[in-house]
Each structure stands twice: as structure tokens, then as C-alpha cells.
Write a protein that holds these residues in place. Structure first.
Motif, mmCIF file in Angstrom:
data_model
loop_
_atom_site.group_PDB
_atom_site.id
_atom_site.type_symbol
_atom_site.label_atom_id
_atom_site.label_comp_id
_atom_site.label_asym_id
_atom_site.label_seq_id
_atom_site.Cartn_x
_atom_site.Cartn_y
_atom_site.Cartn_z
ATOM 1 N N ARG A 19 20.715 -27.682 -30.813
ATOM 2 C CA ARG A 19 20.848 -26.746 -29.697
ATOM 3 C C ARG A 19 21.815 -27.265 -28.639
ATOM 4 O O ARG A 19 22.537 -26.502 -28.016
ATOM 5 N N SER A 20 21.844 -28.584 -28.481
ATOM 6 C CA SER A 20 22.762 -29.168 -27.499
ATOM 7 C C SER A 20 24.206 -28.995 -27.953
ATOM 8 O O SER A 20 25.085 -28.630 -27.168
ATOM 9 N N VAL A 21 24.414 -29.231 -29.226
ATOM 10 C CA VAL A 21 25.766 -29.096 -29.780
ATOM 11 C C VAL A 21 26.226 -27.640 -29.659
ATOM 12 O O VAL A 21 27.346 -27.354 -29.225
ATOM 13 N N ILE A 22 25.342 -26.712 -29.987
ATOM 14 C CA ILE A 22 25.685 -25.282 -29.905
ATOM 15 C C ILE A 22 25.992 -24.906 -28.456
ATOM 16 O O ILE A 22 26.964 -24.197 -28.177
ATOM 17 N N ALA A 23 25.200 -25.407 -27.534
ATOM 18 C CA ALA A 23 25.398 -25.076 -26.119
ATOM 19 C C ALA A 23 26.766 -25.560 -25.643
ATOM 20 O O ALA A 23 27.484 -24.846 -24.942
ATOM 21 N N CYS A 24 27.137 -26.779 -26.041
ATOM 22 C CA CYS A 24 28.435 -27.330 -25.645
ATOM 23 C C CYS A 24 29.559 -26.436 -26.173
ATOM 24 O O CYS A 24 30.498 -26.086 -25.432
ATOM 25 N N THR A 25 29.447 -26.052 -27.424
ATOM 26 C CA THR A 25 30.459 -25.192 -28.042
ATOM 27 C C THR A 25 30.539 -23.862 -27.297
ATOM 28 O O THR A 25 31.620 -23.382 -26.957
ATOM 29 N N ASN A 26 29.380 -23.276 -27.036
ATOM 30 C CA ASN A 26 29.344 -21.963 -26.394
ATOM 31 C C ASN A 26 29.962 -21.991 -24.998
ATOM 32 O O ASN A 26 30.735 -21.102 -24.640
ATOM 33 N N ILE A 27 29.630 -22.994 -24.196
ATOM 34 C CA ILE A 27 30.166 -23.012 -22.832
ATOM 35 C C ILE A 27 31.665 -23.296 -22.847
ATOM 36 O O ILE A 27 32.438 -22.683 -22.104
ATOM 37 N N GLU A 28 32.051 -24.189 -23.765
ATOM 38 C CA GLU A 28 33.480 -24.514 -23.824
ATOM 39 C C GLU A 28 34.293 -23.302 -24.270
ATOM 40 O O GLU A 28 35.361 -23.008 -23.704
ATOM 41 N N THR A 29 33.790 -22.568 -25.228
ATOM 42 C CA THR A 29 34.472 -21.360 -25.695
ATOM 43 C C THR A 29 34.586 -20.348 -24.553
ATOM 44 O O THR A 29 35.627 -19.741 -24.329
ATOM 45 N N GLU A 30 33.502 -20.183 -23.819
ATOM 46 C CA GLU A 30 33.470 -19.214 -22.739
ATOM 47 C C GLU A 30 34.451 -19.592 -21.617
ATOM 48 O O GLU A 30 35.170 -18.750 -21.086
ATOM 49 N N LEU A 31 34.479 -20.895 -21.291
ATOM 50 C CA LEU A 31 35.355 -21.344 -20.201
ATOM 51 C C LEU A 31 36.826 -21.282 -20.608
ATOM 52 O O LEU A 31 37.703 -21.021 -19.766
ATOM 53 N N ALA A 32 37.030 -21.484 -21.899
ATOM 54 C CA ALA A 32 38.409 -21.469 -22.391
ATOM 55 C C ALA A 32 39.035 -20.088 -22.207
ATOM 56 O O ALA A 32 40.249 -19.943 -22.117
ATOM 57 N N ALA A 33 38.188 -19.072 -22.151
ATOM 58 C CA ALA A 33 38.671 -17.702 -22.002
ATOM 59 C C ALA A 33 38.945 -17.350 -20.545
ATOM 60 O O ALA A 33 39.289 -16.223 -20.234
ATOM 61 N N ARG A 34 38.715 -18.287 -19.646
ATOM 62 C CA ARG A 34 38.920 -18.028 -18.226
ATOM 63 C C ARG A 34 40.058 -18.893 -17.676
ATOM 64 O O ARG A 34 40.417 -19.896 -18.293
ATOM 65 N N PRO A 35 40.564 -18.511 -16.478
ATOM 66 C CA PRO A 35 41.666 -19.304 -15.924
ATOM 67 C C PRO A 35 41.238 -20.754 -15.739
ATOM 68 O O PRO A 35 40.109 -21.005 -15.282
ATOM 69 N N VAL A 60 13.733 -28.892 -19.878
ATOM 70 C CA VAL A 60 14.082 -28.326 -21.181
ATOM 71 C C VAL A 60 15.594 -28.414 -21.326
ATOM 72 O O VAL A 60 16.338 -28.302 -20.350
ATOM 73 N N THR A 61 16.019 -28.642 -22.532
ATOM 74 C CA THR A 61 17.452 -28.758 -22.811
ATOM 75 C C THR A 61 17.809 -27.775 -23.925
ATOM 76 O O THR A 61 16.966 -27.541 -24.803
ATOM 77 N N PRO A 62 19.001 -27.219 -23.920
ATOM 78 C CA PRO A 62 20.011 -27.389 -22.875
ATOM 79 C C PRO A 62 19.689 -26.553 -21.640
ATOM 80 O O PRO A 62 19.059 -25.517 -21.752
ATOM 81 N N THR A 63 20.148 -27.047 -20.472
ATOM 82 C CA THR A 63 20.031 -26.278 -19.240
ATOM 83 C C THR A 63 21.388 -26.321 -18.532
ATOM 84 O O THR A 63 21.980 -27.392 -18.387
ATOM 85 N N LEU A 64 21.849 -25.158 -18.165
ATOM 86 C CA LEU A 64 23.120 -25.075 -17.454
ATOM 87 C C LEU A 64 22.828 -24.781 -15.984
ATOM 88 O O LEU A 64 22.165 -23.791 -15.665
ATOM 89 N N LEU A 65 23.300 -25.676 -15.123
ATOM 90 C CA LEU A 65 23.087 -25.489 -13.688
ATOM 91 C C LEU A 65 24.385 -25.091 -13.006
ATOM 92 O O LEU A 65 25.453 -25.611 -13.345
ATOM 93 N N ALA A 66 24.247 -24.192 -12.047
ATOM 94 C CA ALA A 66 25.381 -23.877 -11.190
ATOM 95 C C ALA A 66 24.873 -24.038 -9.758
ATOM 96 O O ALA A 66 24.334 -23.095 -9.182
ATOM 97 N N PRO A 67 24.992 -25.260 -9.198
ATOM 98 C CA PRO A 67 24.401 -25.517 -7.874
ATOM 99 C C PRO A 67 24.888 -24.520 -6.822
ATOM 100 O O PRO A 67 24.100 -24.111 -5.966
ATOM 101 N N ALA A 68 26.112 -24.106 -6.915
ATOM 102 C CA ALA A 68 26.647 -23.185 -5.916
ATOM 103 C C ALA A 68 25.933 -21.840 -5.971
ATOM 104 O O ALA A 68 25.775 -21.160 -4.956
ATOM 105 N N TYR A 69 25.483 -21.453 -7.141
ATOM 106 C CA TYR A 69 24.815 -20.160 -7.301
ATOM 107 C C TYR A 69 23.297 -20.287 -7.141
ATOM 108 O O TYR A 69 22.597 -19.277 -7.125
ATOM 109 N N ALA A 70 22.822 -21.555 -7.109
ATOM 110 C CA ALA A 70 21.374 -21.796 -7.122
ATOM 111 C C ALA A 70 20.727 -21.066 -8.293
ATOM 112 O O ALA A 70 19.741 -20.340 -8.136
ATOM 113 N N ARG A 71 21.341 -21.196 -9.435
ATOM 114 C CA ARG A 71 20.807 -20.569 -10.647
ATOM 115 C C ARG A 71 20.848 -21.551 -11.798
ATOM 116 O O ARG A 71 21.626 -22.502 -11.779
ATOM 117 N N ARG A 72 20.020 -21.291 -12.752
ATOM 118 C CA ARG A 72 20.073 -22.104 -13.973
ATOM 119 C C ARG A 72 19.846 -21.219 -15.193
ATOM 120 O O ARG A 72 19.100 -20.228 -15.123
#
Lengths: 98, 557
Positions: A19-35, A60-72
Motif C-alpha cells: 500500500r505504501s508503494v502504491i501510494a507513492c506511485t499514485n501521488i507522484e503520478t498526480e503531482l506530475a500532472a500539475r505545474p 495508519v499508513t499511508p497517510t497524506l498530510l497537507a498541514p496548510a489545509y489542515a486535512r489528511r
């Protein structure tokens, strides 16, 4: 825009669990599509840095935090719509099941 | 190896405690005491075993549990140094986006175990963590993963899981838990009338024995207290002549010196039959001898009993002031019977009494019904015996029912001595009577006595039976007067008869003396006569010879 001014994202993972490996792939793919520079992603392995996980209350892992948004976002980020909303700092139309 | 649960009653049920290096799951509804139970386990290790503990909390903060359950955290200051907390509550900004695992939890726990040499882990409310996922397979998989990690980490763990309100089965995704865990303890709550009753049951415990069945427990201000079956059902039997005064002299006589030490006496009777007064007399006799005494009243303030006792000349005020007599009262129907039992048990622990009065013990029926009342009374009797307490418990028989009604209760069976105080109606009077219906180890009188209460004290009087009736009160007094008159008459007749006989004897002895004198005279006369006859015989012979010679007859006489 400099990387420092991007929205900070922290992805907590546990070693190389599937799940950690998949999460890394997913976020990287998503970010790659943005500026580039819009987001600054940091990946934290909870096994290497449990104190960081404790401080962020990441049990629990994986967990993605965005401190600026106060969301996870919890999970392997396979739900792309959720991830897209999250990156915009918006609530998902689908409420989480608490 | 076994580690104490920190709850003495639970240790008895578990025959020592939780198996060490294993995980025990505790399931129960909201408010069933899971957090208290988990806290006591960790605190016990920290305080008594000098073992570092870790609490991972999914429902409340560390501050909240220490504030909410002060009983489980008696030494918050000293324990806090060796008990570590992890707040596992998922921030409410969380959203689910795919499957996850417990990597974070395990990594954090592992780092604590390594850094602080943690021996005990309590994970409280793990179900809350899984609530964010709807994936049943994920829940099962991750739960088993957690158990696996706990098993190989070398710690002893208690893991609590919330169930529905009554404490029924585990939630669906924990259905494997009961198989995967080494031990399972289920906490149940049931409503009996308006009273909450809690029971604890060990479902399984690998590798160690346990006492099966449901064990009532309460959550007190000193944590969870479990009513286990008495560990000690053997006790030293006191010699038959070891007695304690009942406080009523003639009752002592009836019972060969008083109530036997270490036994329980049941005093039954309808309302107003002086059951409490006999209890007060028993306590009074105790405090007079400097014995520590305990009075537990139900539904009437203890002060009332003490005030009322003055009417029969019993003053217990001084004993209360000096602390020799501890007098408490409870509302019987306010809590479940187990709470009353534990309250009384604690009073006994604290006060160490030689004599105890429970008045009325029958009121325990209000604390959850007859069955619970019976169970609690039975437990109390065992408790008294194991503390070598001499006890008097009272039971109210309602107006309609006779003493037979009480005879059917377990109390009458279990009590060593059973005294029934009743009323005898006769000639428009209602008098108190007392009968010893049973007294183990004492040859007691079968007779009914009249119980007399006055400002002088308590006394017993003999009663009289006429065919089909027992006389007491005025009838008894009348009968007593009647008997006294009869006795006077008889005495008069007797002394008359005696005088007559004496007179006759005197006459006879006088006659006897007379006769003896006559006899002696007779003997003398006879002797004289004989003497006289001899001399006259010789003279006659001579005369005969002369006459013959005068007649010229034969020379032979």
C-alpha cells in the motif's frame, strides 16, 4: 514559483509495504500532472521516524498530510477523485464514513 | 508466567492474572469499564511491578482518562513517569482514499517498546481506528497483523473493543478476534428493573485456567471490583463453647452462652417485632466488651436505630463517638446487590469488626430481585465466616406470610441459628414472642418465650400453653396469678397435712413410750410373780407332805 512556496505535502508510509508503494506511485503520478513547484512532497517512513508519526498522530499508513489545509487523506490514494479534491484543499463530495 | 491484572477479583477469576507475553481482548459496550480495566492493568505494572507501560488511546485523551477514572490512577504522579501515552484518536479532518494498514501504529509502538523497555501495552478502543474503513477484509487483515506484532514483541497486552450497549457479540470485522487472540474477556451489562448489572466472563484464555461463568463486577471509585466466588471456602471452626453474648441474659441462657463465634444468626419476624432491637442488644454487648462492631442498615438511617435503642435502655452513642461501632445505612433499591456486597466488604476491611448486624438483610431483594438478594446474602455469610465475624442478620416476613415463608429462603438454610420473633394475639392483646427455630451445635429450648421490652432493657419470660394456645401478656400474668394462688393453697394444705402428721407421730411416740414403760412393768411384775411362785411351791410341797402324813397316805407324792 519557487519550491519553497509550494503547498507542503507529507506522505507517511511504512517501509515498502504494497500500500505504501502504491501510494507513492499514485501521488507522484498526480503531482506530475500539475505545474512543477505547486506542491512540495516529503515522504516519511514511520519505521525510520516514529516520533514524527507520533507527533502527527499518524497511526495508519499511508497517510497524506497537507498541514496548510489542515486535512489528511488516509489510504493508498487509489481514489483519484478524492486525491484531486484534496490537492485543491477542498472537501470531497463523498463524506468519509466515520 | 502470569501477570496481575491489577484487579484482585479478576486475578482470582484468572487464577493469577493475564498470561504474560500474550494478548487479551476485552470486549464490552459503552460505559462497561473497558478503559478502567485497561488502565488498571498498566498502572499495576508500573506501580507494583516497576514495569514500564504504554497506553494507546483511541477514544479519550490521556488527561481525560486520568481525570475520569481516578480510581484506576491512584498515583497519577508516580505512575506517569513509567506509563507512556499515545493519543491514537484519528483527527476528524481525516478522509479515506483507498486501503491502508497499521504501519504507523506498529512503528510508534515498536519505538516505545525499544526506547522505554515497555512490558505492558493497553490499546483502548481499537475499533475506533477501523471505523474509517468500510473494507471488512482490510479490518480483518490489519487486526491480525496487530496481534502478530504484539505476539512477537514480547509484551503483555490488553486490547479493548467496543461492542453494542448490552455487550453482545463483537462487531462484524472483529469476528476473527476471538479466534486469533490468546484470551478474550467479555463485559456485559443488563438492566434488572431500573438497576444496571454488570458481569464479566472469561470466554477463553489460552494456556491458563480460569473460573468459568459470569462474575458480577462494579466500577467503584477505586477501579473495577469483581465478585469472584470466594477463594476460601474453608475456615477454622470455632469450638462449640466459644460464644458471644446476645445482650439478653435469658437468651444467652437459652443458647448456652450466646451466639456461637463465627456464625450467623437470622432473626426473622414481621415489622415491629423487635428484630432491630435484638440487633442493638447484640451490638451493645459487643461494645461493652470493647469489641469492634459494624451495623449496616437498609432503608432506615443508622442514626434512627441508635436513637430507638434508647427506648430499651441501650446507649450506643458513645461507641459511635469512639469509633468502636461503625453504623452505616444504604438505600437497598438504589443499586444492584453486588454494589451493596462490595460496600459491606469494604466496611469490613476498613473496620475489622468482630460483630456485624445487617438490618434487614431481606431488603437486598430490592437490589435486583430475590435471586440476586439470595446470592448476595450467601456471599455475605461466607465473607463473615472467613473473617471470623459473628453476625446477626434480620429478615422481614410480611404480614400474610408465616415463618414458613422465611424457611424457604436460602438465608434460613445457611444461617447457623434462626430466631423468629412474632406476635401472639390473645384476649385483645398483641405480645411479642421469641422462638429459637434452629441452632446448630446448640441443644436449645423448643419453647416459645415472651419477649419483654422496657426502658430497663430486654428480657424473656416463660409463656404458658393451654391446649392449642400460648399465653402471653395479660393472659400470662393472669395465669401466673392463678398459679400463685394455687400454689399458696397447696402450700397451706401441705403445711396443714404436715402438722397433722407431726402430731400423730408425737402421739404415737408417746404411746410407744407408754407401752414400753408398761412392758418394762410387766416384765418386773412377771419376775416377781415367778419368784413368789417358787417360794409358795416349796411351801405347798411341804404342806402337801404334811397333809399326806396327816391322812396316813402313801409316802410317795
Amino acid at each position: 514559483m519557487a519550491a519553497e512556496s509550494g503547498v507542503v505535502l507529507v506522505l507517511f508510509i511504512a517501509n515498502d509495504s504494497p500500500r505504501s508503494v502504491i501510494a507513492c506511485t499514485n501521488i507522484e503520478t498526480e503531482l506530475a500532472a500539475r505545474p512543477p513547484g505547486m506542491f512540495a512532497l516529503e515522504i516519511v517512513n514511520v519505521s525510520d521516524d516514529p516520533d514524527r508519526a507520533l507527533a502527527a498522530r499518524v497511526l495508519v499508513t499511508p497517510t497524506l498530510l497537507a498541514p496548510a489545509y489542515a486535512r489528511r487523506l488516509v489510504g493508498d490514494l487509489r481514489e483519484r477523485v478524492q486525491l484531486a479534491y484534496f490537492l485543491l484543499g477542498l472537501s470531497t463530495p463523498v463524506e468519509h464514513r466515520a | 508466567m502470569i501477570v496481575s491484572s491489577g484487579i484482585s477479583g479478576l486475578d482470582v477469576v484468572l487464577r493469577g492474572g493475564y498470561p504474560s507475553h500474550r494478548t487479551t481482548i476485552v470486549s464490552g459496550g459503552p460505559g462497561s469499564g473497558k478503559t478502567v480495566l485497561a488502565s488498571q492493568f498498566v498502572v499495576e505494572g508500573a506501580v507494583n511491578g516497576a514495569e514500564a507501560g504504554l497506553m494507546i488511546l483511541f477514544e479519550e485523551s490521556a488527561e481525560a482518562i486520568q481525570a475520569n477514572y481516578p480510581g484506576a490512577w491512584p498515583v497519577a504522579g508516580s505512575a506517569s513517569g513509567t506509563v507512556h501515552f499515545v493519543d491514537g484518536r484519528l483527527p476528524d479532518d481525516s478522509m479515506e482514499a483507498g486501503t491502508f494498514d497499521l504501519g504507523g501504529l506498529i512503528a510508534i509502538a515498536a519505538s516505545f517498546v525499544e526506547r522505554y523497555d515497555i512490558k505492558r501495552i493497553a490499546i483502548d478502543g481499537i475499533d475506533a481506528l477501523f471505523a474509517i474503513s468500510s473494507d471488512i477484509h482490510l479490518r480483518r487483515r490489519e487486526f491480525v497483523r496487530l496481534l502478530d506484532w504484539l505476539a512477537q514483541s514480547g509484551v503483555t497486552a490488553v486490547l479493548t473493543i467496543k461492542t453494542d450497549v448490552g455487550g453482545g457479540g463483537l462487531p462484524e470485522h472483529f469476528d476473527l478476534a476471538e479466534y486469533a487472540a490468546d484470551g478474550v474477556i467479555a463485559l456485559r451489562s443488563t438492566m434488572i428493573g431500573e438497576l444496571l448489572r454488570r458481569t464479566l466472563r472469561v470466554v477463553k484464555m489460552r494456556g491458563v485456567g480460569f473460573v468459568s461463568g459470569g462474575h458480577p463486577y462494579i466500577i467503584s471509585d477505586s477501579g473495577i471490583r469483581v465478585l469472584h466466588s470466594p477463594a476460601r471456602t474453608r475456615w477454622a471452626v470455632q469450638p462449640l463453647d466459644a460464644r458471644l453474648s446476645t445482650g439478653v441474659e435469658r437468651l444467652d441462657d437459652m443458647l448456652l452462652g450466646g451466639y456461637r463465634i463465627s456464625t450467623t444468626t437470622l432473626v426473622s419476624g414481621s415489622p415491629g417485632s423487635a428484630k432491630t432491637t435484638l440487633g442493638a442488644a447484640f451490638l451493645d454487648a459487643g461494645v461493652r466488651r470493647g469489641e469492634r462492631c459494624l451495623y449496616v442498615g437498609f432503608d432506615e438511617p443508622a442514626e434512627q436505630m441508635i436513637a430507638d435503642a434508647h427506648s430499651v435502655g441501650i446507649d450506643l452513642d458513645a461507641a459511635v463517638k469512639t469509633g468502636l461501632l461503625c453504623a452505616e445505612s444504604f438505600a437497598a433499591g438504589a443499586v444492584i446487590g453486588e454494589e451493596h456486597y462490595l460496600a459491606i466488604a469494604r466496611l469490613i476491611e476498613n473496620h475489622q469488626p468482630a460483630r456485624v448486624v445487617i438490618d434487614p438483610a431481606s431488603a437486598l431483594d430490592k437490589a435486583g430481585g430475590r435471586d440476586i438478594g439470595d446470592t448476595i446474602r450467601e456471599r455475605l455469610l461466607v465473607l463473615f465466616k472467613s473473617h471470623e465475624i459473628t453476625a446477626l442478620v434480620t429478615a422481614i416476613s410480611d404480614g400474610r406470610a408465616s415463618d414458613l415463608d422465611i424457611a424457604r429462603t436460602r438465608l434460613a438454610t445457611l444461617a447457623d441459628t434462626w430466631i423468629h420473633v412474632g406476635f401472639n394475639n390473645h384476649d385483645g392483646e398483641r405480645n411479642r414472642t421469641l422462638a429459637v427455630l434452629k441452632s446448630r451445635g446448640t441443644g436449645h429450648s423448643n419453647q416459645i418465650r415472651e419477649l419483654l421490652l422496657s426502658s430497663e432493657g430486654i428480657d424473656l419470660a416463660d409463656v404458658y400453653t393451654s391446649p392449642g394456645d400460648v399465653l402471653s401478656g395479660t393472659a400470662r400474668v393472669q395465669r401466673e396469678q392463678q398459679l400463685a394462688a394455687q400454689r399458696a393453697l397447696e402450700e397451706e394444705r401441705f403445711s396443714g397435712d404436715l402438722a397433722t402428721l407431726d402430731r400423730e407421730r408425737e402421739n404415737l411416740s408417746r404411746a410407744l413410750q407408754e407401752a414400753q414403760r408398761s412392758l418394762a412393768q410387766l416384765a418386773t411384775d412377771r419376775a416377781d410373780l415367778v419368784k413368789r411362785d417358787k417360794s409358795s411351791g416349796l411351801a405347798r410341797a411341804r404342806d402337801t407332805g404334811e397333809i399326806r402324813s396327816l391322812r396316813r397316805g402313801d409316802s410317795k407324792p
